[in-house]
Design a protein around this motif. Structure first.
Motif, PDB file in Angstrom:
ATOM      1  N   LYS A  10       0.999  -1.234  -0.157  1.00  0.00           N
ATOM      2  CA  LYS A  10       0.059   0.057  -0.081  1.00  0.00           C
ATOM      3  C   LYS A  10       0.993   1.506   0.078  1.00  0.00           C
ATOM      4  O   LYS A  10       1.522   1.564   0.940  1.00  0.00           O
ATOM      5  N   SER A  60       2.767   6.184 -10.859  1.00  0.00           N
ATOM      6  CA  SER A  60       1.817   5.557 -10.152  1.00  0.00           C
ATOM      7  C   SER A  60       1.010   4.560 -10.856  1.00  0.00           C
ATOM      8  O   SER A  60       0.720   3.445 -10.255  1.00  0.00           O
ATOM      9  N   SER A  61       0.895   4.763 -12.363  1.00  0.00           N
ATOM     10  CA  SER A  61       0.283   3.759 -12.978  1.00  0.00           C
ATOM     11  C   SER A  61       0.874   2.364 -13.120  1.00  0.00           C
ATOM     12  O   SER A  61       0.363   1.377 -13.204  1.00  0.00           O
ATOM     13  N   ALA A  98       0.669   0.412  -9.863  1.00  0.00           N
ATOM     14  CA  ALA A  98      -0.573   0.025 -10.039  1.00  0.00           C
ATOM     15  C   ALA A  98      -0.723  -1.149 -10.738  1.00  0.00           C
ATOM     16  O   ALA A  98      -1.333  -2.329 -10.491  1.00  0.00           O
ATOM     17  N   GLU A 157      -1.322  -1.333  -4.401  1.00  0.00           N
ATOM     18  CA  GLU A 157      -2.455  -0.138  -4.084  1.00  0.00           C
ATOM     19  C   GLU A 157      -1.783   1.032  -4.007  1.00  0.00           C
ATOM     20  O   GLU A 157      -0.926   1.459  -3.089  1.00  0.00           O
ATOM     21  N   VAL A 158      -1.804   2.099  -4.865  1.00  0.00           N
ATOM     22  CA  VAL A 158      -1.494   3.565  -4.976  1.00  0.00           C
ATOM     23  C   VAL A 158      -2.463   4.443  -4.884  1.00  0.00           C
ATOM     24  O   VAL A 158      -3.450   4.545  -5.541  1.00  0.00           O
ATOM     25  N   VAL A 159      -2.221   5.551  -3.799  1.00  0.00           N
ATOM     26  CA  VAL A 159      -3.039   6.574  -3.637  1.00  0.00           C
ATOM     27  C   VAL A 159      -2.149   7.632  -3.436  1.00  0.00           C
ATOM     28  O   VAL A 159      -1.065   7.918  -2.748  1.00  0.00           O
ATOM     29  N   SER A 193     -10.769   8.260  -9.255  1.00  0.00           N
ATOM     30  CA  SER A 193     -10.057   6.895  -9.742  1.00  0.00           C
ATOM     31  C   SER A 193      -9.392   7.372 -11.129  1.00  0.00           C
ATOM     32  O   SER A 193     -10.162   7.408 -12.016  1.00  0.00           O
ATOM     33  N   TYR A 200      -5.002   3.864 -10.041  1.00  0.00           N
ATOM     34  CA  TYR A 200      -4.715   4.363  -8.840  1.00  0.00           C
ATOM     35  C   TYR A 200      -5.833   5.511  -8.452  1.00  0.00           C
ATOM     36  O   TYR A 200      -6.590   5.909  -9.283  1.00  0.00           O
ATOM     37  N   GLU A 201      -5.648   5.606  -7.149  1.00  0.00           N
ATOM     38  CA  GLU A 201      -6.713   6.808  -6.529  1.00  0.00           C
ATOM     39  C   GLU A 201      -6.141   8.151  -6.337  1.00  0.00           C
ATOM     40  O   GLU A 201      -4.970   8.227  -5.855  1.00  0.00           O
TER      41      GLU A 201
END
Length: 417
Positions: A3, A36-37, A40, A45-47, A62, A67-68
């Motif tokens: 995470k 981030s892409s 993910a 899990e990338v926020v 989203s 990712y979020e």
């Protein structure tokens, strides 16, 4: 699965995916979005936490890359200059503290020094490992301005960067040059991992349709923001010593916190310089060049010229190499790693029009060398600078802080069928 909390108070990664029509074609927006892409896509899990700049935007989005994005209410809901963003970092850090007490990540990764302030404010009582990437150091930015006096804000930034580097669990530098700078600041080299920026090797590829509006036998291309530090004046002065050649300056859209007037003033300065040097008919400045236009412009050039005062990432060089074009680049920052001298391009001293002109004359007179450098550059990108490779290197840095369980990795986006 790990995470991962990415913290980027000044950077909205949705700009990197072209969510806004005026998004710059490169920079931290793209770096954060692509990294981030890729993470993910590797099953993590990338926020991403960024500062809200529009009160009408949703709290959580989203992103297309899987990712979020969390838009943090800190400071006014409008674009701010970097110096203005600093005052919002306390509020930003308080939000992160509340968020992570309820939803703790395994590791945090702060991008730029202001984000590091907010991140370490939140993690110091939570025991969450923190990775820091500065992308650009205050010491270097002050040095390249040479005789400019250091003001209080610059001194504060340099002091805080030292504290943040020491407080982070691990540092990620974007170049070997940055590792040396961090060592001068007192950070042991054993606590730093080099992970360069990457490039979308599918988008920037030899398959794009080149721009064909050439007016001279040869074409040079320079690109970047329309500002003094981009070094476009160096390329214009060099052009006076390069016969039968045109220079295209692909100016990126300005950040929303800058006025259009600043762009106009720099353009006027460059136009005047071209007139003084007698090359006004061979210089074309194209404003607001977006990401979709860049591959065609790169492919239309015989050689790409990258002469900024300092470039931590070497992004333009990567884009050119990905498109199979040789590069003339100043020997500083990320370009010392990115461009292999006499293999994928030629490195020249900073702020030396004479050296740029000599390098350009050499390459423009030798099509075989240009083609050889171009092939080697594309190969180097596919081997070292795809975003999936950058994500793998980033995960290795994370592994120095937390356990990382490997998952099935998607096929690297190299453009090879």
């Amino acid at each position: 699965m790990v995470k991962i909390a990415m913290v980027a108070g000044q950077v909205n990664p949705l700009l990197g995916h072209g969510a806004h029509a005026d998004a710059p074609p490169q920079g931290l927006h793209v770096h954060l979005a692509e990294l981030s892409s890729a993470l993910a896509g590797a099953g993590h899990e990338v926020v991403v936490y960024t500062r809200r700049e529009d009160r009408d935007d949703p709290d959580r989005i989203s992103a297309p890359g899987g990712y979020e994005v969390v838009q943090v209410p800190a400071g006014p809901p409008s674009p701010l200059r970097p110096d203005e963003t600093a005052s919002a970092m306390g509020e930003f850090g308080s939000f992160l503290d509340r968020e992570w007490r309820q939803r703790p990540p395994d590791i945090t990764h702060a991008h730029y020094w202001l984000s590091g302030l907010a991140t370490q404010l939140a993690t110091r009582s939570l025991g969450i490992p923190t990775v820091q990437t500065f992308h650009s150091l205050g010491t270097v930015e002050h040095r390249i301005r040479e005789k400019t006096a250091m003001d209080a804000s610059a001194r504060d930034r340099i002091r805080l960067e030292r504290l943040l580097a020491r407080g982070a669990t691990r540092m990620i530098a974007t170049s070997s040059d940055e590792v040396f700078e961090l060592a001068r600041m007192g950070l042991p080299r054993t606590r730093t991992t080099v992970v360069p920026s990457g490039v979308d090797a599918v988008h920037y590829s030899t398959a794009a349709a080149p721009d064909t509006t050439r007016t001279r036998k040869h074409r040079l291309l320079a690109a970047g923001p329309l500002e003094l530090g981009s070094g476009f004046d160096i390329a214009i002065e060099a052009l006076a010593g390069i016969p039968d050649t045109e220079l295209i300056i692909a100016a990126h859209p300005a950040p929303p916190y800058l006025s259009r007037r600043a762009d106009e003033q720099e353009k006027s300065r460059l136009v005047k310089l071209a007139r003084v040097r007698g090359v006004q008919g061979r210089v074309r400045i194209r404003r607001d060049v977006g990401r979709d236009e860049m591959p065609g412009l790169l492919l239309s050039a015989d050689t790409v010229v990258s002469t900024p005062w300092h470039d931590p990432s070497g992004m333009l060089a990567l884009q050119a190499m990905s498109c199979g074009r040789p590069v003339i680049a100043t020997a500083s920052g990320g370009m010392l790693d990115t461009v292999l001298d006499e293999a994928t391009g030629l490195l020249v001293p900073t702020r030396s029009p004479e050296a740029v002109a000599a390098a350009a004359r050499r390459l423009l007179s030798d099509a075989t060398t240009r083609a050889t450098f171009g092939i080697a550059g594309r190969d180097r990108v596919l081997a070292r600078y795809t975003w999936d490779r950058v994500a793998e290197d980033t995960l290795r840095a994370y592994e120095r802080c937390v356990p990382v369980r490997r998952t099935a990795h998607r096929t690297a986006r190299t453009g090879v069928q």
